[in-house]
Design a protein around this motif. Structure first.
Motif, PDB file in Angstrom:
ATOM      1  N   TYR A   1       0.836  -1.208   0.000  1.00  8.21           N
ATOM      2  CA  TYR A   1       0.000   0.000   0.000  1.00  8.21           C
ATOM      3  C   TYR A   1       0.870   1.257   0.000  1.00  8.21           C
ATOM      4  O   TYR A   1       0.641   2.194  -0.783  1.00  8.21           O
ATOM      5  N   ASN A   2       1.872   1.319   0.854  1.00 11.73           N
ATOM      6  CA  ASN A   2       2.757   2.486   0.917  1.00 11.73           C
ATOM      7  C   ASN A   2       3.526   2.670  -0.391  1.00 11.73           C
ATOM      8  O   ASN A   2       3.716   3.806  -0.861  1.00 11.73           O
ATOM      9  N   GLU A   3       3.969   1.558  -0.979  1.00 10.70           N
ATOM     10  CA  GLU A   3       4.696   1.653  -2.247  1.00 10.70           C
ATOM     11  C   GLU A   3       3.787   2.223  -3.336  1.00 10.70           C
ATOM     12  O   GLU A   3       4.208   3.080  -4.135  1.00 10.70           O
ATOM     13  N   ALA A   4       2.537   1.772  -3.400  1.00  8.30           N
ATOM     14  CA  ALA A   4       1.605   2.277  -4.417  1.00  8.30           C
ATOM     15  C   ALA A   4       1.294   3.752  -4.191  1.00  8.30           C
ATOM     16  O   ALA A   4       1.183   4.548  -5.143  1.00  8.30           O
ATOM     17  N   LEU A   5       1.150   4.144  -2.910  1.00 10.67           N
ATOM     18  CA  LEU A   5       0.882   5.551  -2.598  1.00 10.67           C
ATOM     19  C   LEU A   5       2.033   6.443  -3.055  1.00 10.67           C
ATOM     20  O   LEU A   5       1.820   7.500  -3.702  1.00 10.67           O
ATOM     21  N   ARG A   6       3.246   6.031  -2.747  1.00  4.74           N
ATOM     22  CA  ARG A   6       4.411   6.828  -3.158  1.00  4.74           C
ATOM     23  C   ARG A   6       4.517   6.896  -4.682  1.00  4.74           C
ATOM     24  O   ARG A   6       4.837   7.937  -5.257  1.00  4.74           O
ATOM     25  N   ALA A   7       4.251   5.765  -5.339  1.00  2.00           N
ATOM     26  CA  ALA A   7       4.343   5.747  -6.802  1.00  2.00           C
ATOM     27  C   ALA A   7       3.293   6.667  -7.421  1.00  2.00           C
ATOM     28  O   ALA A   7       3.561   7.379  -8.413  1.00  2.00           O
ATOM     29  N   TYR A   8       2.090   6.674  -6.854  1.00  2.00           N
ATOM     30  CA  TYR A   8       1.029   7.542  -7.398  1.00  2.00           C
ATOM     31  C   TYR A   8       1.378   9.013  -7.198  1.00  2.00           C
ATOM     32  O   TYR A   8       1.217   9.840  -8.108  1.00  2.00           O
ATOM     33  N   VAL A   9       1.825   9.367  -6.022  1.00  3.22           N
ATOM     34  CA  VAL A   9       2.176  10.765  -5.752  1.00  3.22           C
ATOM     35  C   VAL A   9       3.315  11.203  -6.648  1.00  3.22           C
ATOM     36  O   VAL A   9       3.315  12.313  -7.213  1.00  3.22           O
ATOM     37  N   THR A  10       4.308  10.342  -6.787  1.00  2.00           N
ATOM     38  CA  THR A  10       5.460  10.697  -7.625  1.00  2.00           C
ATOM     39  C   THR A  10       5.048  10.933  -9.076  1.00  2.00           C
ATOM     40  O   THR A  10       5.524  11.868  -9.742  1.00  2.00           O
ATOM     41  N   LYS A  11       4.141  10.094  -9.571  1.00  2.00           N
ATOM     42  CA  LYS A  11       3.783  10.184 -10.977  1.00  2.00           C
ATOM     43  C   LYS A  11       2.832  11.342 -11.250  1.00  2.00           C
ATOM     44  O   LYS A  11       3.024  12.122 -12.210  1.00  2.00           O
ATOM     45  N   TYR A  12       1.780  11.537 -10.437  1.00  2.00           N
ATOM     46  CA  TYR A  12       0.727  12.495 -10.767  1.00  2.00           C
ATOM     47  C   TYR A  12       0.951  13.871 -10.127  1.00  2.00           C
ATOM     48  O   TYR A  12       0.414  14.868 -10.589  1.00  2.00           O
ATOM     49  N   PHE A  13       1.663  13.918  -9.039  1.00  2.00           N
ATOM     50  CA  PHE A  13       1.992  15.236  -8.514  1.00  2.00           C
ATOM     51  C   PHE A  13       3.163  15.845  -9.274  1.00  2.00           C
ATOM     52  O   PHE A  13       3.154  17.008  -9.650  1.00  2.00           O
ATOM     53  N   GLY A  14       4.144  15.034  -9.556  1.00  2.00           N
ATOM     54  CA  GLY A  14       5.272  15.472 -10.367  1.00  2.00           C
ATOM     55  C   GLY A  14       6.011  16.648  -9.744  1.00  2.00           C
ATOM     56  O   GLY A  14       6.243  16.692  -8.524  1.00  2.00           O
ATOM     57  N   ARG A  15       6.334  17.646 -10.596  1.00  2.00           N
ATOM     58  CA  ARG A  15       7.018  18.854 -10.117  1.00  2.00           C
ATOM     59  C   ARG A  15       6.214  20.072 -10.606  1.00  2.00           C
ATOM     60  O   ARG A  15       6.350  20.503 -11.767  1.00  2.00           O
ATOM     61  N   PRO A  16       5.368  20.636  -9.751  1.00  2.00           N
ATOM     62  CA  PRO A  16       4.542  21.794 -10.189  1.00  2.00           C
ATOM     63  C   PRO A  16       5.391  22.981 -10.652  1.00  2.00           C
ATOM     64  O   PRO A  16       4.986  23.730 -11.531  1.00  2.00           O
ATOM     65  N   LEU A  17       6.570  23.153 -10.040  1.00  2.00           N
ATOM     66  CA  LEU A  17       7.475  24.243 -10.431  1.00  2.00           C
ATOM     67  C   LEU A  17       8.542  23.670 -11.361  1.00  2.00           C
ATOM     68  O   LEU A  17       9.740  23.687 -11.066  1.00  2.00           O
TER      69      LEU A  17
END
Length: 880
Positions: free
Chosen positions: A745-761
């Motif tokens: 679960y933690n691995e999937a959460l980190r992967a999702y945040v990394t992919k869809y949040f990305g780098r706003p700046l």
């Protein structure tokens, strides 16, 4: 050498039969201080024997130490053919190494030893090595030492032989010689006068001897007369003794004849006594009182007195027929006639018993069937036949007599009883299970459904309904299930069914064992059918008239197995319908709801494990049903695993929870309510491990198949739900899988945040990546602002592209995207949003740190702060 030879002859070999032939003074080659003598000694009595003797000297005394025969000498080694060598080796039982003190003694010893070995040893002779050949001859060794010619050697040989005939003086001869010399002091000074004196004494002695002989002639004659008289008297005594001997021989023969007659009389008396005892024994054993004869021929089994008389008569007849009589006496006419009477009485008595018990069994079976027709049907119960058992128990002793005395009649009665009572139990058991089905079913339709094993009405959808409770199938596709209270009702009624069966079956089994004597393999008489064939015992009888009742020599294990088989055969005849009815009852409800197999597995296990007699018929029946139930349970669990593997992705915009993850909660709760603190817990735990393992595998597989929902979201939501469910279960064997679910679960959460949040700046991040590249090429961080592409003006230009208003707008767009991906069941939106907030703050701190390190003092800052970021995320979350 002559002196020591004389001394050894006198002190050691003082017997006249022992003579010393040669002596050699030797010492050990290593310990030369220990002195001893090797002697060659000849013993003339009782036969000529030559030995080698070692004599040891201790404190001026001589003592024999070892003695060897000539044939024990294996080898003599002179060490060197030179005559000047002192060493000498002799091999006996071991090798002895000696050092000779005198060369002459050494040469003489070797020569004499060689001569004696050649004369007296018949077999293999000793080997002489490193010895001069001139010593190994029959001549004396004096020749080589003195160097004389051959003639001198012959004279010296005679001298040696005469020396060998030397006899030592005895003590008496030595004392007489000393006395004689002491009386003649002048013997040394005047030898002639001494010789004349000796001759004169000799003449005087001869004269005195002759005179004595002449004077004793009369006495000799008188002595001869006395001897003649003594001979005559001896002859008279011998004659008288012969007469006495004849008288004694006659007396002895007479006494022997009298003893033989007395012995024959005693033997005859003993035989008569034994014969009388045997006849009395036979008469007592074969005598049957008149009262028993009447009871056997005119048997009355309807009254208590008649029944008691019949039991006593039957026991007396059994003892008489099974009496231990010598086979020779069985040929007596009176014995044979009496045994024929016994056979007639036995046949008559057995026929009466069989007819009476046969009628009783049939009537009891018919009466019980009539009673069942009027029995109430509103409650579940199974009739107990204790009254029948008590009534029949009064005839148990007669049944035992029949088993021993008439096996054919016993088998017939057994068959009648099992047939009559079997019909009763068939009807009772069928009625009993019908009552159980009626109590479980809530209405007539459900009753018919359970009886036929069909499912309830199928849903009116285009898709075919699937069996209720399969994890991999959406609940909408399940057929109508059974409520929890219905399952508990089934469990309680199943418990009552099993509890009702136990006392009835055990009571009947105990009655059959006692009444039909199934726990005893009774011996049979000579005219009854033996049970040996049924147990395969290899016991034969040479004569059918041998002693009845001989003990059967059969291994105990085979007897026990035969007893168990007889009990089981009778119980199957009585309760043949029980196992099929129980299996049908269980299977019908398992088809209706597969969760019923869990309840049955637990209940049957409890009854099998708590049975007092593990080998009873009911325990074996329950155990057989338990095996089938366990197979159905495993089949149901395997269907769950298969349904998970064959599960299909839901065709929705959002994937959400997969069917088997959503259904696992109800499945596990139901299983836990059934198996908690039971003996079958391990079976459930094994399947738990396999099912959860397959669920984890299929989550990863199905996450990559959904066309709209990101696979990270599918894993995150489903592993989050599985972790929550496993934590609630608190099952020990699932602890490792619970931790694994948390990790995934933690691995999937980190992967999702990394992919869809990305780098706003993004542009700022790219700008500082270039700065970092320059630093890695050697440009100092304080000098970065002097680079044209990374000057302060360029940095301000990039920062101006990310005003606070635009950042908040981008976060709102991201929140909508996340909200679109996540499902509502798990409520993970705020969790994901908080993770993205933390990620944004990390990126912000990284950029601020780079600005302060590379552009210190330039008064350059981002258009928003961390407080602004927290405010943005909070406002966006509240607005939605």
């Amino acid at each position: 050498m002559a002196g020591i030879k004389y001394i050894l002859q006198r002190e050691v070999f003082d017997s006249p039969e022992e003579k010393i032939l040669s002596v050699c003074n030797v010492t050990k080659l290593i310990k030369k201080k220990k002195n001893s003598y090797l002697c060659i000694v000849v013993n003339t009595k009782p036969q000529l024997i030559v030995n080698v003797v070692q004599v040891k000297q201790q404190d001026k005394a001589y003592k024999r130490k070892r003695t060897w025969a000539l044939d024990e000498v294996k080898m003599i080694d002179g060490k060197n053919e030179s005559s000047e060598t002192h060493e000498l080796d002799i091999v006996l039982e071991k090798q002895y190494k000696w050092f000779t003190a005198n060369l002459h003694e050494r040469q003489n010893f070797i020569t004499v030893l060689y001569k004696q070995i050649n004369r007296h040893v018949k077999g293999e002779k000793a080997v002489f090595k490193n010895v001069p050949k001139s010593w190994l001859s029959e001549s004396s060794p004096e020749k080589q030492v003195k160097g004389n010619n051959q003639n001198d050697a012959d004279d010296h040989s005679d001298e040696s032989d005469s020396y060998e005939d030397f006899h030592a003086l005895t003590e008496k001869e030595e004392s007489d010689l000393s006395k004689l010399i002491s009386e003649c002091d002048f013997a040394i000074s005047n030898a002639e006068l001494f010789m004349e004196q000796l001759g004169k004494n000799l003449q005087d002695l001869d004269g005195a001897n002759i005179s004595s002989i002449l004077a004793s002639e009369k006495q000799v004659d008188a002595l001869m007369e006395q001897i003649e008289t003594a001979i005559n008297e001896a002859e008279l005594v011998e004659k008288r003794l012969d007469e006495y001997d004849e008288i004694l021989c006659h007396t002895r023969d007479t006494m022997e004849k009298m003893g033989e007659k007395n012995l024959m009389i005693e033997i005859a008396n003993n035989n008569n006594i034994k014969l009388l005892n045997e006849l009395e024994k036979v008469i007592n054993q074969l005598d049957l009182p008149h009262v028993h004869q009447v009871a056997l021929t005119d048997t009355d089994l309807t009254t208590a007195a008649g029944l008691a008389a019949a039991k006593s008569a039957g026991k007396a007849l059994q003892n008489a027929m099974n009496s231990d009589i010598d086979p020779a006496l069985l040929r007596l006419t009176a014995v044979q006639d009496q045994r024929k009477r016994f056979e007639k009485w036995k046949a008559k008595f057995s026929q009466t018993i069989s007819r009476h018990l046969n009628n009783m069994f049939i009537h009891l079976g018919n009466d019980l069937n009539e009673a069942q027709l009027h029995a109430p049907v509103h409650e579940i119960s199974l009739s107990k036949h204790n009254t029948v058992h008590r009534e029949l128990s009064t005839y148990a002793e007669l049944m035992h007599w029949t088993k021993i005395m008439d096996r054919k009649a016993y088998d017939g009665l057994t068959k009648v009883y099992t047939t009559s009572m079997g019909k009763v139990y068939d009807r009772e058991i069928r009625h009993f299970f019908d009552q159980a089905r009626q109590m479980i079913s809530t209405n007539k339709d459900e009753m018919n459904t359970s009886m036929t094993g069909k499912f309830k009405a199928q849903p009116t959808t285009k898709q075919v309904a699937q069996p209720y409770g399969l994890l991999g199938i959406n609940r909408e596709l399940w057929s109508n299930g059974v409520e929890t209270n219905e399952r508990q009702k089934f469990d309680s009624i199943l418990e009552k069914v099993l509890a009702e069966l136990e006392p009835v079956a055990l009571s009947e089994q105990m009655f059959c064992i006692g009444f039909f004597q199934l726990d005893v393999l009774s011996p049979t008489t000579k005219n009854t059918q033996t049970t040996l064939d049924s147990i395969g015992a290899d016991v034969g009888r040479d004569d059918r008239d041998t002693a009845a009742g001989t003990a059967l020599v059969v291994p105990q294990k085979r007897i026990d197995r035969q007893i168990n088989e007889e009990v089981r055969r009778m119980m199957i005849s009585l309760f043949g319908i029980l196992e099929p009815e129980l299996n049908n009852f269980i299977v019908s409800f398992e088809k209706l709801d597969s969760f019923y197999s869990m309840y049955v597995l637990v209940r049957l296990t409890q009854h099998v494990m708590s049975a007092q007699d593990a080998h009873s018929f009911l325990s074996m029946t329950f155990a057989s049903a338990l095996v089938q139930v366990k197979r159905n349970f495993d089949k149901f669990m395997q269907m769950q695993v298969q349904s998970i593997r064959e599960s299909k992705m839901p065709k929705r915009s959002k994937c959400g929870l997969l069917p088997y993850v959503e259904n696992f909660e109800e499945f596990s709760n139901t299983a836990e309510s059934i198996f908690r603190k039971t003996q079958r817990r391990n079976d459930l735990d094994k399947w738990y491990t396999q099912i959860v393992g397959v669920i984890f595998e299929q989550i990863s597989v199905h996450a990559n198949e959904h066309p709209k929902t990101p696979h990270q979201v599918v894993k995150m939501e489903n592993f989050h739900r599985m972790h929550s469910q496993l934590a609630q279960l608190k099952v020990t064997v699932l602890e490792s899988l619970k931790k694994d679910a948390k990790l995934k679960y933690n691995e999937a959460l980190r992967a999702y945040v990394t992919k869809y949040f990305g780098r706003p700046l993004e542009k700022l991040n790219l700008f500082f990546e270039g700065v970092q590249q320059k630093v890695s090429q050697g440009v100092k961080e304080t000098e970065i602002s002097y680079q044209m592409a990374y000057s302060k003006q360029e940095l301000r230009k990039v920062i101006s592209q990310y005003p606070a208003r635009e950042v908040k707008k981008g976060l709102e767009s991201l929140y909508k995207k996340v909200e679109k991906h996540l499902c509502d069941e798990e409520n993970l939106l705020q969790v994901v949003w908080r993770a993205m907030q933390e990620e944004f703050i990390v990126q912000y701190n990284f950029l601020e740190e780079r600005i302060q390190r590379c552009y210190a003092g330039a008064m350059i800052n981002l258009d928003f702060s961390i407080e602004d970021i927290l405010k943005f995320f909070s406002e966006i979350a509240r607005s939605h």
